[in-house]
Scaffold this active site. Structure first.
Site, PDB file in Angstrom:
ATOM      1  N   SER A 129       0.827  -1.206   0.000  1.00 49.68           N
ATOM      2  CA  SER A 129       0.000   0.000   0.000  1.00 49.68           C
ATOM      3  C   SER A 129       0.860   1.254   0.000  1.00 49.68           C
ATOM      4  CB  SER A 129      -0.899   0.022   1.237  1.00 49.68           C
ATOM      5  OG  SER A 129      -1.655   1.205   1.238  1.00 49.68           O
ATOM      6  N   LYS A 183      -4.304  -6.965   3.445  1.00 53.38           N
ATOM      7  CA  LYS A 183      -4.372  -5.830   2.507  1.00 53.38           C
ATOM      8  C   LYS A 183      -5.815  -5.591   2.057  1.00 53.38           C
ATOM      9  CE  LYS A 183      -3.025  -2.502  -0.210  1.00 53.38           C
ATOM     10  NZ  LYS A 183      -3.877  -2.287  -1.303  1.00 53.38           N
ATOM     11  N   HIS A 186      -7.408  -3.762   4.798  1.00 55.10           N
ATOM     12  CA  HIS A 186      -6.856  -2.401   4.749  1.00 55.10           C
ATOM     13  C   HIS A 186      -7.687  -1.566   3.770  1.00 55.10           C
ATOM     14  CE1 HIS A 186      -4.490   0.583   2.505  1.00 55.10           C
ATOM     15  NE2 HIS A 186      -3.778   0.794   3.609  1.00 55.10           N
ATOM     16  N   ASN A 187      -7.941  -2.133   2.596  1.00 55.63           N
ATOM     17  CA  ASN A 187      -8.682  -1.390   1.578  1.00 55.63           C
ATOM     18  C   ASN A 187     -10.138  -1.176   1.988  1.00 55.63           C
ATOM     19  OD1 ASN A 187      -6.283  -1.600   0.175  1.00 55.63           O
ATOM     20  ND2 ASN A 187      -7.286  -1.900  -1.775  1.00 55.63           N
ATOM     21  N   GLU A 190     -10.040   1.649   4.170  1.00 54.32           N
ATOM     22  CA  GLU A 190      -9.784   2.812   3.292  1.00 54.32           C
ATOM     23  C   GLU A 190     -11.101   3.298   2.669  1.00 54.32           C
ATOM     24  OE1 GLU A 190      -6.524   2.225   0.315  1.00 54.32           O
ATOM     25  OE2 GLU A 190      -8.074   2.577  -1.175  1.00 54.32           O
ATOM     26  N   ARG A 287     -20.671   3.959  -3.129  1.00 49.47           N
ATOM     27  CA  ARG A 287     -20.002   4.043  -4.449  1.00 49.47           C
ATOM     28  C   ARG A 287     -20.958   3.518  -5.519  1.00 49.47           C
ATOM     29  NH1 ARG A 287     -13.463   3.074  -4.410  1.00 49.47           N
ATOM     30  NH2 ARG A 287     -13.073   3.971  -2.368  1.00 49.47           N
TER      31      ARG A 287
HETATM   32  C1  6PG Z   1      -3.258   1.278  -1.631  1.00 48.21           C
HETATM   33  C2  6PG Z   1      -4.543   1.413  -2.402  1.00 48.21           C
HETATM   34  C3  6PG Z   1      -4.416   0.750  -3.732  1.00 48.21           C
HETATM   35  C4  6PG Z   1      -5.444   1.184  -4.745  1.00 48.21           C
HETATM   36  C5  6PG Z   1      -6.841   0.827  -4.373  1.00 48.21           C
HETATM   37  C6  6PG Z   1      -7.876   1.636  -5.077  1.00 48.21           C
HETATM   38  O1  6PG Z   1      -3.333   0.710  -0.555  1.00 48.21           O
HETATM   39  O2  6PG Z   1      -2.225   1.741  -2.114  1.00 48.21           O
HETATM   40  O3  6PG Z   1      -5.573   0.825  -1.693  1.00 48.21           O
HETATM   41  O4  6PG Z   1      -4.390  -0.623  -3.513  1.00 48.21           O
HETATM   42  O5  6PG Z   1      -5.331   2.529  -4.988  1.00 48.21           O
HETATM   43  O6  6PG Z   1      -6.983  -0.522  -4.708  1.00 48.21           O
HETATM   44  O7  6PG Z   1      -9.044   0.923  -4.958  1.00 48.21           O
HETATM   45  P1  6PG Z   1     -10.364   1.273  -5.710  1.00 48.21           P
HETATM   46  O8  6PG Z   1     -10.018   1.495  -7.156  1.00 48.21           O
HETATM   47  O9  6PG Z   1     -11.220   0.080  -5.503  1.00 48.21           O
HETATM   48  O10 6PG Z   1     -10.871   2.511  -5.047  1.00 48.21           O
END
Ligand code: 6PG
Length: 468
Positions: A129, A183, A186-187, A190, A287
């Site tokens: 990430s 991960k 994590h997302n 996010e 979304r």
């Molecule tokens: C990271 C981000 C990376 C990516 C996302 C975007 O940790 O660096 O999470 O993995 O930018 O996957 O995800 P979306 O396109 O689903 O918003």
């Protein structure tokens, strides 16, 4: 021949930048991409003092890397990973290591691990990430799986990782697909935090009618407080940015949000594990909701709510918004970390959540000062069921909950959608309810389907003939 320390397959944004990062740490790095343009642009960009090579020829690539080879794949998740592995295999030897650095779905990693072990190739998944900047100057990396293989490459990963208090933001996390799973969550977190920030921004703008200079300034100021984090920081910078006409760029960007699937996977798997992650679910839903733009435009004229103006005190409002955001961000991390705890048991990952919080403190998209609080909470009690039960975190939430209750009431009165905030508060209120009304659901299930229920005053399984 066979002198390079590390190979990267896929010279897109992440691959190219990681390769430059590895080379700047004095490791010889070679890249492979079928796109000759990517290969030549990397060669042009490379610092002549670093040992960098790039090629479109897989055989040449394999010949350049020292044995046992260390090769990282940075290609889009799914079929491209399988194709990359298939094209490499004829040129590899037993003992070589392949690392998948993409956002791969965890069960794919489990499958590839078995397929490659049978061929004597070590394989592990490692979530990375930090986006472009992170890859170039220090990402957070989440390795799992083949521990011995990871240990061999540890010096490279520790050298290129982001550092917090001199500690690298990379550490072995656990068995099997643990790295990809962490991960993925994590997302999910996010997604949740991004949704919460956007709701607070919407409330500031549409709800409280704060002017745009003030909003920009508030985010900058919040980043100097306990909200300090990468996502708050970039929000301030985004709000500041003007386009070529001197207009705020944010106001020219379509509200149709895209996604690559990791947030949805987090929610889907949380449902499978029966772990509630309602803020993350709401973020995925919002979304999706954003995609129905043409319908929303029609609905905006048909579905109306005449909100009444409300007297507001600006400094008080800003303080409530800040508390609301802090509260909801904390509860979002709580949901993701609780999911990791259950997943670790279910999939036998052996995760240590203190380690997870430690390597999330820097380099990654969800890096934030609060991660240090969570790290401490797990250091004190590694078996903590949920960070909401840590006394320090609980007091922070108890103190900040008033803000979110006020903000949501205002949003409801004004008809402004706050699915993320509402679900964060609902999670908190449900979690702290010693009794929930789910006894009624049990009774209904038994009524119409004889599904039985348990009693609080007697052991056993019961069924009632509800009507004569
Ligand atoms: C990271 C981000 C990376 C990516 C996302 C975007 O940790 O660096 O999470 O993995 O930018 O996957 O995800 P979306 O396109 O689903 O918003």
């Amino acid at each position: 021949m066979n002198t390079f320390d590390f190979g990267i397959v896929g010279l897109g944004v992440m691959g190219r930048n990681l390769l430059l990062n590895i080379a700047s740490q004095k490791f010889a790095a070679v890249g492979l991409d079928l796109d000759a343009e990517k290969v030549s642009s990397l060669q042009k960009e490379a610092d002549p003092n670093h040992i960098i090579e790039a090629t479109t020829d897989v055989l040449h690539f394999a010949e350049l890397i020292q044995r046992p080879r260390a090769i990282m794949l940075l290609v889009p998740a799914g079929k491209p990973v399988d194709s990359a592995i298939q094209s490499l295999l004829p040129h590899l030897d037993e003992g070589d290591i392949i690392i998948d650095g993409g956002n791969t779905y965890f069960t794919d990693t489990d499958r590839r691990f078995l397929e490659l072990s049978a061929k004597g190739i070590h394989f592990f998944g490692m979530g990375i990430s930090g986006g472009e900047q992170g890859a170039r100057f220090g990402p957070s990396m989440m390795p799992g799986g083949d521990k011995k293989a990871y240990e061999r490459l540890r010096p490279i990963f520790e050298a290129i990782a982001a550092k917090v208090n001199n500690e690298p933001c990379v550490e072995y996390l656990g068995n099997g697909s643990a790295g990809n799973y962490v991960k993925m969550v994590h997302n999910g977190i996010e997604y949740g935090i991004m949704q919460l920030i956007s709701e607070i921004y919407d409330l500031m703008k549409r709800g409280y009618n704060l002017d745009e200079d003030t909003i920009e300034q508030i985010f900058e100021e919040w980043n100097q407080t306990d909200l300090k984090s990468y996502l708050i920081e970039i929000t301030g910078l985004i709000l500041k940015k003007r386009d070529e006409n001197g207009l705020r760029l944010i106001n020219q960007i379509s509200d149709w949000a895209k996604s690559k699937g990791t947030g949805k996977w987090t929610s889907q798997n949380a449902m499978d594990l029966q772990v509630p992650v309602p803020t993350i679910d709401a973020a995925v839903v919002m979304r999706d909701m954003s995609k129905s733009k043409p319908e929303r435009i029609v609905a905006a004229t048909k579905l109306v709510w005449n909100s009444k103006p409300i007297d507001i005190n600006i400094p008080e409002v800003i303080a409530s918004l800040k508390s609301a955001l802090y509260f909801s961000i904390l509860t979002t991390y709580a949901q993701g970390l609780a999911q990791l705890k259950t997943a670790s048991k279910e999939y036998n990952y052996g995760l240590n959540l203190e380690t997870v919080c430690k390597i999330w403190r820097g380099g990654c998209i969800i890096r934030a000062d609060v991660l240090e609080d969570f790290r401490k909470a797990f250091a004190q009690d590694p078996d903590l069921a949920n960070i909401l039960l840590d006394s320090d975190i609980a007091s922070k939430l108890n103190e900040s909950q008033n803000g979110i209750r006020e903000v949501i009431q205002f949003a409801v009165q004004q008809g402004i959608p706050t699915a993320g905030l509402m679900n964060s508060l609902a999670y908190f209120d449900a979690y702290r309810s010693a009794n929930l009304p789910t006894n009624l659901i049990q009774a209904q299930r038994d009524f119409f389907g004889a599904h039985t229920y348990e009693r609080i005053d007697a052991a056993g399984i019961f069924h009632t003939q509800w009507i004569d």
